[in-house]
Scaffold this motif. Structure first.
Motif, mmCIF file in Angstrom:
data_model
loop_
_atom_site.group_PDB
_atom_site.id
_atom_site.type_symbol
_atom_site.label_atom_id
_atom_site.label_comp_id
_atom_site.label_asym_id
_atom_site.label_seq_id
_atom_site.Cartn_x
_atom_site.Cartn_y
_atom_site.Cartn_z
ATOM 1 N N ASN A 205 -73.841 -5.308 -30.596
ATOM 2 C CA ASN A 205 -73.677 -6.706 -30.965
ATOM 3 C C ASN A 205 -72.504 -7.283 -30.180
ATOM 4 O O ASN A 205 -71.439 -7.546 -30.731
ATOM 5 C CB ASN A 205 -73.456 -6.805 -32.473
ATOM 6 C CG ASN A 205 -73.765 -8.194 -32.988
ATOM 7 O OD1 ASN A 205 -74.115 -9.084 -32.205
ATOM 8 N ND2 ASN A 205 -73.623 -8.392 -34.272
ATOM 9 N N GLU A 206 -72.703 -7.438 -28.893
ATOM 10 C CA GLU A 206 -71.651 -7.907 -27.989
ATOM 11 C C GLU A 206 -71.124 -9.255 -28.462
ATOM 12 O O GLU A 206 -71.893 -10.126 -28.875
ATOM 13 C CB GLU A 206 -72.202 -8.062 -26.564
ATOM 14 C CG GLU A 206 -72.625 -6.762 -25.902
ATOM 15 C CD GLU A 206 -71.469 -6.003 -25.275
ATOM 16 O OE1 GLU A 206 -70.328 -6.507 -25.325
ATOM 17 O OE2 GLU A 206 -71.726 -4.898 -24.744
ATOM 18 N N ILE A 207 -69.818 -9.425 -28.381
ATOM 19 C CA ILE A 207 -69.216 -10.679 -28.832
ATOM 20 C C ILE A 207 -69.655 -11.833 -27.936
ATOM 21 O O ILE A 207 -70.037 -12.896 -28.409
ATOM 22 C CB ILE A 207 -67.681 -10.562 -28.827
ATOM 23 C CG1 ILE A 207 -67.276 -9.530 -29.872
ATOM 24 C CG2 ILE A 207 -67.027 -11.897 -29.107
ATOM 25 C CD1 ILE A 207 -65.949 -8.901 -29.599
ATOM 26 N N PHE A 214 -76.623 -8.703 -17.492
ATOM 27 C CA PHE A 214 -75.494 -7.787 -17.312
ATOM 28 C C PHE A 214 -74.904 -7.352 -18.659
ATOM 29 O O PHE A 214 -74.609 -6.184 -18.876
ATOM 30 C CB PHE A 214 -74.405 -8.449 -16.457
ATOM 31 C CG PHE A 214 -73.187 -7.579 -16.298
ATOM 32 C CD1 PHE A 214 -73.133 -6.629 -15.287
ATOM 33 C CD2 PHE A 214 -72.111 -7.679 -17.169
ATOM 34 C CE1 PHE A 214 -72.028 -5.797 -15.149
ATOM 35 C CE2 PHE A 214 -71.002 -6.854 -17.039
ATOM 36 C CZ PHE A 214 -70.968 -5.908 -16.029
ATOM 37 N N ARG A 215 -74.688 -8.309 -19.540
ATOM 38 C CA ARG A 215 -74.161 -7.976 -20.864
ATOM 39 C C ARG A 215 -75.100 -8.544 -21.910
ATOM 40 O O ARG A 215 -75.054 -9.717 -22.243
ATOM 41 C CB ARG A 215 -72.741 -8.531 -21.045
ATOM 42 C CG ARG A 215 -72.083 -8.058 -22.339
ATOM 43 C CD ARG A 215 -70.619 -8.456 -22.428
ATOM 44 N NE ARG A 215 -69.860 -7.942 -21.295
ATOM 45 C CZ ARG A 215 -69.486 -6.676 -21.142
ATOM 46 N NH1 ARG A 215 -69.801 -5.777 -22.047
ATOM 47 N NH2 ARG A 215 -68.808 -6.304 -20.065
ATOM 48 N N ALA A 216 -75.985 -7.679 -22.396
ATOM 49 C CA ALA A 216 -76.975 -8.103 -23.377
ATOM 50 C C ALA A 216 -76.707 -7.376 -24.689
ATOM 51 O O ALA A 216 -75.881 -6.462 -24.755
ATOM 52 C CB ALA A 216 -78.364 -7.775 -22.863
ATOM 53 N N ARG A 217 -77.409 -7.797 -25.735
ATOM 54 C CA ARG A 217 -77.224 -7.137 -27.042
ATOM 55 C C ARG A 217 -78.242 -6.010 -27.226
ATOM 56 O O ARG A 217 -78.070 -5.161 -28.077
ATOM 57 C CB ARG A 217 -77.321 -8.167 -28.167
ATOM 58 C CG ARG A 217 -76.087 -9.070 -28.149
ATOM 59 C CD ARG A 217 -76.055 -10.084 -29.303
ATOM 60 N NE ARG A 217 -74.745 -10.709 -29.363
ATOM 61 C CZ ARG A 217 -74.542 -12.022 -29.517
ATOM 62 N NH1 ARG A 217 -75.561 -12.846 -29.628
ATOM 63 N NH2 ARG A 217 -73.323 -12.494 -29.563
ATOM 64 N N ALA A 287 -67.957 -5.684 -11.196
ATOM 65 C CA ALA A 287 -67.990 -5.220 -12.586
ATOM 66 C C ALA A 287 -68.714 -3.885 -12.673
ATOM 67 O O ALA A 287 -69.392 -3.465 -11.730
ATOM 68 C CB ALA A 287 -68.683 -6.250 -13.467
ATOM 69 N N GLU A 288 -68.571 -3.245 -13.849
ATOM 70 C CA GLU A 288 -69.124 -1.892 -14.024
ATOM 71 C C GLU A 288 -70.646 -1.858 -13.936
ATOM 72 O O GLU A 288 -71.343 -2.564 -14.652
ATOM 73 C CB GLU A 288 -68.676 -1.333 -15.385
ATOM 74 C CG GLU A 288 -69.255 0.042 -15.662
ATOM 75 C CD GLU A 288 -68.797 0.656 -16.989
ATOM 76 O OE1 GLU A 288 -67.653 0.397 -17.405
ATOM 77 O OE2 GLU A 288 -69.590 1.398 -17.594
ATOM 78 N N LEU A 289 -71.121 -0.988 -13.065
ATOM 79 C CA LEU A 289 -72.561 -0.766 -12.927
ATOM 80 C C LEU A 289 -72.967 0.426 -13.784
ATOM 81 O O LEU A 289 -73.966 0.390 -14.501
ATOM 82 C CB LEU A 289 -72.874 -0.505 -11.449
ATOM 83 C CG LEU A 289 -74.274 -0.078 -11.035
ATOM 84 C CD1 LEU A 289 -75.294 -1.153 -11.372
ATOM 85 C CD2 LEU A 289 -74.313 0.197 -9.529
HETATM 86 P P1 ATP Z 1 -68.429 -2.640 -20.560
HETATM 87 O O1 ATP Z 1 -66.995 -2.224 -20.371
HETATM 88 O O2 ATP Z 1 -68.989 -3.439 -19.426
HETATM 89 O O3 ATP Z 1 -68.705 -3.209 -21.917
HETATM 90 P P2 ATP Z 1 -68.928 0.038 -21.324
HETATM 91 O O4 ATP Z 1 -67.843 0.775 -20.603
HETATM 92 O O5 ATP Z 1 -68.777 -0.260 -22.763
HETATM 93 O O6 ATP Z 1 -69.306 -1.285 -20.519
HETATM 94 P P3 ATP Z 1 -70.596 2.305 -21.527
HETATM 95 O O7 ATP Z 1 -70.345 2.465 -22.966
HETATM 96 O O8 ATP Z 1 -69.931 3.230 -20.579
HETATM 97 O O9 ATP Z 1 -70.293 0.801 -21.106
HETATM 98 O O10 ATP Z 1 -72.175 2.287 -21.315
HETATM 99 C C1 ATP Z 1 -72.789 2.922 -20.207
HETATM 100 C C2 ATP Z 1 -73.601 1.931 -19.388
HETATM 101 O O11 ATP Z 1 -74.494 1.191 -20.226
HETATM 102 C C3 ATP Z 1 -72.776 0.880 -18.682
HETATM 103 O O12 ATP Z 1 -72.251 1.364 -17.464
HETATM 104 C C4 ATP Z 1 -73.813 -0.197 -18.438
HETATM 105 O O13 ATP Z 1 -74.613 0.110 -17.308
HETATM 106 C C5 ATP Z 1 -74.671 -0.104 -19.685
HETATM 107 N N1 ATP Z 1 -74.260 -1.133 -20.655
HETATM 108 C C6 ATP Z 1 -73.272 -1.034 -21.570
HETATM 109 N N2 ATP Z 1 -73.205 -2.147 -22.305
HETATM 110 C C7 ATP Z 1 -74.172 -2.982 -21.856
HETATM 111 C C8 ATP Z 1 -74.627 -4.285 -22.232
HETATM 112 N N3 ATP Z 1 -74.072 -4.951 -23.246
HETATM 113 N N4 ATP Z 1 -75.663 -4.832 -21.551
HETATM 114 C C9 ATP Z 1 -76.254 -4.166 -20.539
HETATM 115 N N5 ATP Z 1 -75.874 -2.937 -20.145
HETATM 116 C C10 ATP Z 1 -74.858 -2.334 -20.790
#
Ligand code: ATP
Length: 459
Positions: A205-207, A214-217, A287-289
């Motif tokens: 449940n992303e804020i 890229f950042r979905a729920r 950003a993190e892939l």
């Molecule tokens: P971020 O810091 O961007 O929130 P995270 O470090 O919490 O990511 P991880 O918990 O390491 O992410 O999750 C592993 C992978 O899952 C991430 O590298 C990403 O590819 C994917 N991921 C994580 N959260 C999301 C999201 N909300 N939407 C899409 N992909 C995600």
């Protein structure tokens, strides 16, 4: 698309009240707006529940997006599961006993500190704020005290809604592997090192869901828990680091845009002794892939403590049993998909006109070949074209038929979805059994005999 629609397409709340603005493209070739627009226009990705006004942070994959996702997942399975002798794929349930999340620390610790802007009331993740300035209204130093916000979706299992029936949608696939580690050991007794691999949905449940998918729920992860002897983790980590790069190359991801970030001690999860974030230059910025982490024996030890069941591995040579350590490469399908599209997105000029095309490698292209009868209303042409279509479909599966509009328009449509080859059947085809094959990247055309067509496309 109106600007309101665009905001929603990038994953923000419809009223904008709780959302951070989508970042603009920073030094990247394709803007986020262009990518979103192409994905919608051509049937890759739609806003979730769009017809009802949307649901922030959710996305629906159309025919081409589903196929692209499938291609990414297939390539991952081929590379990390089929190609290994010591990898075991599992498919665990999304709903798990809540004790899993208590033991893993998610129930108490899966929180991102969040602040509220006192001026515009936007709720923001504290670690996303730069220079103490609100990214929504621009006001400085106007934030509330940080609050914790548990990112797991809570639900009740069964008809009674009380504390005992509480469960969560999994926020990562990893725990499904740890909870089945003992089952696999008991059934298969693999040698160390060995890995458990899983592909599946995860929910957070992303804020502030944003920046398109890229950042979905709700998203999809592809993870491996690779169990190693405690003193051998460094070699294994290095092996995985190299494999990650090799895999990204297979997807056609631009290696110039991939960067390794050695996560410093203070930013690492408490159980991790080493983590590399593989970052990518997305249209919205770097950003993190994906992540590669050495998780020590943290998870198995937690399970052992919580359940009282031994997670020790008994070496076959009779030496002392121990709890294995773990290397975890964690891939997000949607972020890979965005990186694939960003790497493939190309613009050039053809006959004085600007052309947009996706330079996808054959293994990623949702449609491998498109077949066009030159004219739609000439039965002898369509009949011949159908024959060719059928033949190619048997060979390549993902073949598209298009007889709509003039040839130039059809080329442009196929270029935009990344179809590597198009085959046109014209009047000459009826006479000498040859067709025109056009290559997406060069736009060059060649006449090829129908019996040599599949081979020619393959090569
Ligand atoms: P971020 O810091 O961007 O929130 P995270 O470090 O919490 O990511 P991880 O918990 O390491 O992410 O999750 C592993 C992978 O899952 C991430 O590298 C990403 O590819 C994917 N991921 C994580 N959260 C999301 C999201 N909300 N939407 C899409 N992909 C995600």
């Amino acid at each position: 698309v109106s600007s309101g629609d665009e905001k929603q397409l990038m994953g923000q709340e419809a009223d904008g009240s709780q959302a951070e603005p989508a970042s603009r493209s920073v030094g990247a070739d394709v803007s986020l707006e262009d990518l979103v627009s192409l994905c919608k226009r051509r049937g890759f990705i739609y806003q979730g529940s769009e017809i009802y006004g949307g649901l922030a942070g959710t996305w629906d994959y159309g025919p081409l997006g589903s196929q692209l996702k499938r291609n990414i997942i297939n390539e991952w399975l081929k590379f990390f599961v089929d190609g290994w002798d010591d990898m075991y794929q599992i498919d665990a349930a999304i709903l798990m006993n809540k004790k899993v999340w208590e033991a893993s620390g998610h129930a108490s610790g899966f929180n991102d500190p969040m602040v509220e802007c006192n001026n515009c009331h936007a709720r923001l993740r504290q670690d996303h704020i730069e220079n103490n300035k609100c990214p929504v209204c621009g006001k400085e130093n106007e934030f509330s005290e940080p609050r914790q916000f548990n990112m797991m979706f809570k639900t009740n299992v069964g008809p009674v809604e009380d504390e005992n029936s509480v469960s969560y949608l999994r926020p990562e696939t990893a725990q499904g592997m740890f909870t089945n580690y003992k089952n696999v050991i008991d059934n298969f007794y693999p040698d160390l090192p060995f890995g458990l691999a899983q592909v599946g949905k995860a929910f957070r449940n992303e804020i502030s869901p944003r920046d398109f998918v890229f950042r979905a729920r709700e998203f999809e992860q592809m993870e491996v828990e690779y169990f190693v002897e405690p003193n051998k983790w460094e070699d294994s980590f290095e092996h995985w680091r190299k494999d990650v790069h090799a895999f990204l190359e297979k997807l056609g991801i631009d290696k110039e845009k991939v960067h390794e970030l050695e996560v410093p001690d203070e930013d690492r999860a408490h159980y991790s002794k080493r983590t590399i974030d593989f970052e990518f230059d997305f249209p919205h910025g770097k950003a993190e892939l994906l992540g590669l982490a050495y998780r020590t024996n943290f998870d198995l030890t937690n399970i052992q403590n919580a359940t009282g069941k031994s997670m020790e591995y008994r070496p076959k040579d009779g030496s002392t049993p121990f709890v294995p350590h773990v290397i975890e490469p964690s891939f997000g399908v949607e972020r890979l998909l965005m990186a694939v599209l960003t790497s493939a997105y190309s613009v050039d000029e053809q006959n004085g006109e600007q052309r947009t095309y996706l330079k996808l490698p054959l293994n990623m292209a949702p449609v491998k070949v498109a077949v066009f009868p030159l004219l739609k209303n000439k039965p002898e042409l369509t009949e011949k074209a159908k024959e060719v279509y059928k033949m190619l479909k048997e060979e390549f599966n993902f073949v598209m038929w298009d007889d709509n509009g003039n040839i130039g328009k059809r080329y442009r449509r196929q270029d935009e979805i990344g179809t590597p080859y198009t085959v046109t059947i014209d009047f000459q085809s009826l006479e000498d059994n040859t067709v025109t094959v056009r290559s997406r990247d060069t736009t060059e055309q060649q006449r090829v005999e129908v019996q040599n067509l599949s081979g020619s496309i393959r090569s």
